[in-house]
Design a protein around this motif. Structure first.
Motif: not given
Length: 400
Positions: A65-80, A86-96
């Motif tokens: 929860x601390x990481x998700x809050x920090x990474x996403x600005x408490x769920x307000x970032x465009x990415x979230x 919520x964790x800034x997970x890049x698409x490396x090795x990702x097929x989705x």
């Protein structure tokens, strides 16, 4: 993963870092209220997902929860908001599916620079949290070892220790990443979402033959370690009790096992001459409870708050109700069994889950006609009556 700062953080995220004049008391007051409202809304939205991932992958919910809050600005970032990431997970090795966004990096000297990079796009909040849990359990380091193993529940002595370990493992380039996470964990009391840990040692019998496991995770996540047979005496040395009352226990020399695979209750009432032979059983108190004497009168001993792990020593029937003896096999102190074990109730209406502040948790609902365990009597939250259905989980009484 080197990306840590999303440029899409909204105002709520900035409220904790923007300097303001100390003489502007009205602004400071409004700022604090807005920041609190943002964090409360975020935790109500994703705390249950963190708790589920904590149980599945054996990681600290508070750290997630601390990481998700920090990474996403408490769920307000465009990415979230656009990708449920919520964790800034890049698409490396990702097929989705992916979602590209401008992001900030830090070089070895702490200098910030920006790039546009593709990130993972998830179908739900839970998918984001589970992908994080999978990363913590399975990512390898340059030497073939498990990179984040020191962050695991069974290896990190506290969420703070896990925060330091995740920074040391290279999760983030931000030099102050660990201290920021620890600040979030302590400032917002995020440890209340973690499983309850007990190091009490006691002997118990195996209820069902089966495998034991290397990790305190869902069985599908962990390799098998050993095997136990029904009726065998085993020694429990560690216990994690999760948000829904489920337990995972470490058997000395054998590995981890689910609590339901052990005989953790007794139907035989202890007596004056047999109490010394009754084995203590660890239970978690799901509902705050008063302590009673063997006559059914309330004891002068202070009531016990919910969430506490307690040793019980057999059950007795007092005035038609079941109680567990507590503290020691000979003590004249009892707590109603319904506060530990609960009882099944069927929903008369569709129902949502709420937390201890009366805020709805997530968007999923329990369907009319489904049966759920309810612990103790109803409790009042903001002038409304609720039943406790798990640790920090409540359903409105009128739905049952």
């Amino acid at each position: 993963m080197k990306r840590r700062f999303l440029t899409g953080l909204a105002t709520a995220a900035m409220l904790t870092s923007v300097a303001v004049p100390v003489t502007n008391n009205m602004f400071l007051s409004n700022q604090a209220v807005e920041a609190s409202a943002t964090s409360d809304a975020f935790l109500s939205k994703v705390s249950l997902q963190a708790q589920k991932t904590s149980k599945k992958y054996g990681v600290y919910a508070s750290l997630m929860l601390a990481q998700a809050a920090l990474e996403s600005g408490w769920g307000t970032s465009t990415l979230s908001t656009q990708a449920n990431n919520f964790f800034g997970m890049k698409a490396t090795g990702w097929t989705g599916a992916t979602y590209s966004v401008k992001t900030a990096e830090q070089d070895g000297n702490g200098k910030t620079y920006y790039i546009v990079a593709p990130f993972r796009k998830y179908i739900s909040y839970q998918a984001s949290f589970d992908d994080y849990g999978l990363k913590m359990r399975t990512t390898l380091d340059n030497y073939g070892g498990l990179r984040y193993s020191k962050t695991w529940l069974e290896n990190a002595s506290s969420p703070s220790a896990a925060a330091k370990a995740i920074k040391a493992a290279g999760y983030a380039t931000d030099k102050n990443y660990a201290s920021k996470l620890i600040n979030h964990i302590t400032s917002y009391n995020l440890t209340k979402y973690d499983p309850v840990y007990s190091s009490d040692v006691y002997t118990v019998k195996v209820a069902k033959s089966g495998a034991t496991y290397l990790y305190p995770t869902d069985h599908a996540v962990s390799p098998k370690r050993s095997y136990v047979t029904a009726g065998k005496d085993v020694t429990v040395t560690k216990t994690f009790t999760y948000y829904n009352g489920k337990k995972r226990m470490y058997l000395k020399g054998l590995g981890w096992i689910n609590g339901e695979d052990l005989n953790t209750g007794s139907s035989q009432a202890p007596s004056a001459d047999t109490s010394a032979t009754v084995s203590g059983q660890m239970k978690i108190l799901m509902h705050s409870a008063a302590i009673y004497t063997s006559t059914g009168a309330k004891s002068s001993v202070k009531s016990v708050k919910a969430g506490k792990s307690m040793m019980t020593y057999g059950s007795v029937t007092i005035n038609g109700a079941k109680y567990y003896r507590i503290n020691s096999a000979s003590a004249d102190q009892f707590i109603k069994a319904s506060n530990f074990d609960g009882s099944p109730r069927k929903l008369k209406h569709n129902a949502y889950l709420y937390n201890s502040k009366g805020k709805r948790v997530g968007k999923s609902k329990w369907l009319k006609g489904s049966s759920h365990t309810v612990y103790g009597g109803s409790v009042k939250i903001k002038h409304k009556q609720y039943y406790i259905v798990g640790l920090n989980q409540y359903v409105k009484k009128g739905n049952f």
